[in-house]
Design a protein around this motif. Structure first.
Motif, PDB file in Angstrom:
ATOM      1  N   ARG A   1     -47.957 -72.623-177.242  1.00  0.00           N
ATOM      2  CA  ARG A   1     -48.594 -72.844-178.387  1.00  0.00           C
ATOM      3  C   ARG A   1     -49.310 -74.195-178.263  1.00  0.00           C
ATOM      4  O   ARG A   1     -48.770 -75.146-177.735  1.00  0.00           O
ATOM      5  CB  ARG A   1     -47.905 -72.801-179.600  1.00  0.00           C
TER       6      ARG A   1
ATOM      7  N   HIS B   1     -55.913 -63.058-180.016  1.00  0.00           N
ATOM      8  CA  HIS B   1     -54.750 -62.105-179.858  1.00  0.00           C
ATOM      9  C   HIS B   1     -54.553 -61.794-178.530  1.00  0.00           C
ATOM     10  O   HIS B   1     -55.178 -62.098-177.560  1.00  0.00           O
ATOM     11  CB  HIS B   1     -55.054 -60.803-180.796  1.00  0.00           C
TER      12      HIS B   1
ATOM     13  N   HIS C   1     -49.333 -60.516-180.905  1.00  0.00           N
ATOM     14  CA  HIS C   1     -49.552 -61.364-181.744  1.00  0.00           C
ATOM     15  C   HIS C   1     -50.804 -61.561-181.921  1.00  0.00           C
ATOM     16  O   HIS C   1     -51.693 -61.663-181.018  1.00  0.00           O
ATOM     17  CB  HIS C   1     -48.824 -62.658-181.224  1.00  0.00           C
TER      18      HIS C   1
ATOM     19  N   TRP D   1     -53.387 -64.421-183.991  1.00  0.00           N
ATOM     20  CA  TRP D   1     -53.516 -65.836-184.534  1.00  0.00           C
ATOM     21  C   TRP D   1     -54.941 -66.338-185.013  1.00  0.00           C
ATOM     22  O   TRP D   1     -55.997 -65.929-184.515  1.00  0.00           O
ATOM     23  CB  TRP D   1     -52.725 -66.746-183.877  1.00  0.00           C
ATOM     24  N   SER D   2     -54.908 -67.223-185.988  1.00  0.00           N
ATOM     25  CA  SER D   2     -56.182 -67.907-186.421  1.00  0.00           C
ATOM     26  C   SER D   2     -55.727 -69.231-187.190  1.00  0.00           C
ATOM     27  O   SER D   2     -54.823 -69.057-187.835  1.00  0.00           O
ATOM     28  CB  SER D   2     -57.156 -67.064-187.191  1.00  0.00           C
TER      29      SER D   2
ATOM     30  N   HIS E   1     -54.589 -73.758-183.913  1.00  0.00           N
ATOM     31  CA  HIS E   1     -53.785 -73.659-182.841  1.00  0.00           C
ATOM     32  C   HIS E   1     -54.142 -72.537-181.890  1.00  0.00           C
ATOM     33  O   HIS E   1     -54.877 -71.590-182.284  1.00  0.00           O
ATOM     34  CB  HIS E   1     -52.407 -73.295-183.209  1.00  0.00           C
ATOM     35  N   HIS E   2     -53.593 -72.481-180.590  1.00  0.00           N
ATOM     36  CA  HIS E   2     -54.291 -71.518-179.673  1.00  0.00           C
ATOM     37  C   HIS E   2     -52.892 -71.148-178.911  1.00  0.00           C
ATOM     38  O   HIS E   2     -51.887 -71.957-178.686  1.00  0.00           O
ATOM     39  CB  HIS E   2     -55.084 -71.977-178.750  1.00  0.00           C
TER      40      HIS E   2
END
Ligand SMILES: [Zn+2]
Length: 75
Positions: free
Chosen positions: A24, A34, A45, A47-48, A51-52
């Motif tokens: 992360r 994703h 997973h 995400w938004s 962070h990446h």
């Protein structure tokens, strides 16, 4: 930000229980993405936010075959 902050997080696929780790990285801007399971193609997973995740790796917490070398599993 002069330096990136990286942390390793663990995820488990809800489809096939495969475990993955991902790195992360904190960002100052929002990212979305994703990761899909390489085994069952389910979304492990999504995400938004600021962070990446990258560097996804499958993890074998239960050795599938005894006696098999664990190190260097190259999926
Ligand atoms: Zn899966």
């Amino acid at each position: 930000m002069a330096n990136s902050i990286w942390t390793i997080e663990e995820f488990t696929c809800t489809g096939c229980s495969m475990n993955y780790t991902a790195t992360r990285e904190e960002h100052s801007e929002a990212h979305a993405g994703h990761f899909k399971c390489t085994i069952c193609s389910g979304v492990v997973h999504a995400w938004s936010g600021k962070h990446h995740f990258f560097g996804w790796k499958a993890v074998t917490t239960r050795p599938p075959v005894f006696g098999r070398r664990w190190a260097g599993a190259d999926w």
